[in-house]
Design a protein around this motif. Structure first.
Motif: not given
Length: 363
Positions: A138-151, A320-324
């Motif tokens: 129904d909903a999802y919260v996480s971090y921008d996981n592709r961005k994690v890998g890029e960083l 979803a909410m994707l945090l940075t």
């Protein structure tokens, strides 16, 4: 679409205020109406306790926020101890207990699909936390996981400098059952491919540091220690096992990580790990708790909590909410993990690390 952590905190605050306004409008007293004491029944299902974040940060932050928003809430906690089968059984237990919303951090995003479907069929809402479970979430919260890998990939490149083309790197990508690991991997490859030679690359079942240690030892034997110029590690747990293998071989090369674990911060101070990626736990936990309370009270999720949409491995479109995320290195420890309240200077700067802390300006 992503939000900055600061922006996300502001959005969460607004959502919490909105919840409070609804609960106390008109003649209703706190805990009355749809939020009546005991009627908000939430199951919290976390995947394991080997990684320090779950018991130290995620669980207490989520429980605290739920109680803040719904003081009479019933919260049932389950930890799967890295077992997908156990977690499936725990979902059954949660449904039998009458939990109306599940906050679920899946051990295995694919195998949990049948349990998510079972919850959906029973009218129970599922908030996927940190990892996107398959099925009708129904909903999802996480971090921008592709961005994690890029960083992570960019930090490794920056640390390698002109050595990037003078040897080979080893990649440790995390558990193949974790959809986040695939995103970290994709993000890292998008930065590293064509700029470094990847001598060995591994997926590491269960995010097990011992597996990572064995993999790294094998890579050193296969490639030769003089030919390894850097190591990509998807998280700090793996980095711990990798760092031990590197030290045993007399190698000190750039090494990445993620989760801002205390031992990783201390390795960064000593120079045996280069960076970690901090994903502040409180904004993520607050978002999940606020989503869960909204859903338990039968409310629609406001746009402030679900500003984007993601697609799960089973094809569902999930609000979803994707945090940075934020890169942490030796120079910004005070402005990141200390400022964010993860650790105090005293917790970091034990006698073993006193000199390194002084050099880094923490003392």
């Amino acid at each position: 679409m992503t939000r900055t952590v600061r922006g996300a905190i502001a959005l969460l605050g607004a959502a919490a205020l909105s919840l409070g306004a609804v609960a106390t409008s008109g003649a209703a007293q706190p805990g009355a109406g749809s939020a009546a004491q005991g009627e908000v029944k939430i199951g919290l299902l976390l995947p394991e306790s080997k990684t320090t974040r779950y018991e130290k940060f995620d669980r207490p932050y989520i429980e605290q926020k739920i109680k803040e928003l719904a003081p009479g809430a019933q919260i049932d906690y389950y930890n799967a101890a890295e077992s997908a089968t156990t977690q499936q059984q725990q979902v059954n237990t949660a449904l039998a207990k009458g939990n109306k919303v599940l906050i679920l951090d899946a051990v295995d995003a694919k195998s949990i699909q049948s349990s998510v479907q079972k919850a959906h069929d029973a009218g129970v809402k599922v908030v996927a936390y940190d990892r996107l479970a398959q099925g009708p979430v129904d909903a999802y919260v996480s971090y921008d996981n592709r961005k994690v890998g890029e960083l992570q990939g960019q930090a490794l490149l920056d640390a390698l400098g002109d050595k990037a083309d003078s040897g080979q790197i080893v990649m440790h990508n995390g558990s193949p059952t974790d959809p986040n690991a695939a995103e970290f991997k994709a993000g890292a490859h998008s930065v590293l491919d064509g700029k470094v030679k990847i001598g060995k690359e591994y997926d590491t079942p269960n995010w097990d540091p011992n597996n990572a240690n064995q993999q790294m030892s094998g890579a050193i034997s296969a490639l030769g220690k003089e030919n390894i110029v850097g190591v990509y590690s998807a998280n700090d747990g793996l980095a711990a096992g990798i760092a031990t293998a590197l030290k045993a071989a007399g190698i000190n090369v750039p090494l990445t990580g993620q989760d801002a674990q205390l031992d990783a911060i201390q390795r960064i101070l000593l120079g045996t790990q280069t960076i970690t990626v901090e994903k502040p736990y409180k904004p993520e936990a607050d978002a999940a708790a606020t989503m869960a309370v909204n859903l338990a009270e039968g409310k629609e999720l406001p746009d402030s909590l679900t500003p984007t949409t993601v697609t799960s491995g089973s094809g569902q479109k999930v609000p979803a909410m994707l945090l940075t995320p934020v890169v942490v290195d030796k120079n910004n420890i005070k402005d990141t993990v200390v400022k964010d309240g993860l650790y105090t200077v005293e917790e970091i700067c034990t006698p073993t690390y006193a000199a390194a802390c002084k050099d880094a300006g923490l003392r």
